[in-house]
Design an enzyme around this catalytic site. Structure first.
Site, PDB file in Angstrom:
ATOM      1  CE  LYS A  70     -14.331   5.104 -24.859  1.00  0.00           C
ATOM      2  NZ  LYS A  70     -15.646   5.741 -24.689  1.00  0.00           N
ATOM      3  CG  ASN A  77      -9.876   0.813 -17.473  1.00  0.00           C
ATOM      4  OD1 ASN A  77     -10.834   0.789 -18.232  1.00  0.00           O
ATOM      5  ND2 ASN A  77      -8.643   0.583 -17.897  1.00  0.00           N
ATOM      6  CG  HIS A 131     -10.690  -2.373 -21.532  1.00  0.00           C
ATOM      7  ND1 HIS A 131     -10.857  -2.064 -20.200  1.00  0.00           N
ATOM      8  CD2 HIS A 131     -11.744  -1.818 -22.182  1.00  0.00           C
ATOM      9  CE1 HIS A 131     -11.977  -1.363 -20.054  1.00  0.00           C
ATOM     10  NE2 HIS A 131     -12.527  -1.194 -21.241  1.00  0.00           N
ATOM     11  CG  HIS A 153     -18.733  -2.924 -22.681  1.00  0.00           C
ATOM     12  ND1 HIS A 153     -18.527  -1.879 -21.807  1.00  0.00           N
ATOM     13  CD2 HIS A 153     -19.440  -3.853 -21.991  1.00  0.00           C
ATOM     14  CE1 HIS A 153     -19.094  -2.187 -20.635  1.00  0.00           C
ATOM     15  NE2 HIS A 153     -19.652  -3.371 -20.731  1.00  0.00           N
ATOM     16  CE  LYS A 187     -13.516   3.211 -17.749  1.00  0.00           C
ATOM     17  NZ  LYS A 187     -13.074   2.338 -18.850  1.00  0.00           N
TER      18      LYS A 187
END
Length: 124
Positions: A7, A44, A12, A119, A41
């Site tokens: 993810k 980002n 990213h 993250h 979102k």
């Protein structure tokens, strides 16, 4: 189910370009990476470096995450990044983003074995 590491890569990583190609970059990327599927979102960041270089940050400078957790790491060197920020006129499903190119240190949270980014916390 998509792993946290996968993810992170989807949300990213953009190693194929060295910087944002155009002012339309965020509009295209946010859509193609499925970051506008259920909602827009709001913010980002994409990193234009090799996956190996970004994964290596997990063994660099240990810093506190924004949420107080201690598994965040700051890159020793600056990296080419693109910040995507939702514009005031953006409305789902027509999400619209402002594209900002920068050279900054990234801060990522790392987990797992192998210890990899899961993250994106901040850029400084």
């Amino acid at each position: 189910k998509e792993s946290a590491a996968a993810k992170f890569e989807r949300q990213h990583m953009d190693s194929s370009t060295s910087s944002a190609s155009s002012s339309n970059y965020c509009n295209q990327m946010m859509k193609s990476r499925n970051l506008t599927q259920d909602r827009c979102k709001p913010v980002n960041t994409f990193v234009h470096e090799s996956l190996a270089d970004v994964q290596a940050v997990c063994s660099q400078k240990n810093v506190a995450c924004k949420n107080g957790q201690t598994n965040c790491y700051q890159s020793y060197s600056t990296m080419s990044i693109t910040d995507c920020r939702e514009t005031g006129s953006s409305k789902y499903p027509n999400c619209a983003y402002k594209t900002t190119q920068a050279e900054k240190h990234i801060i990522v949270a790392c987990e797992g074995n192998p210890y990899v980014p899961v993250h994106f916390d901040a850029s400084v």
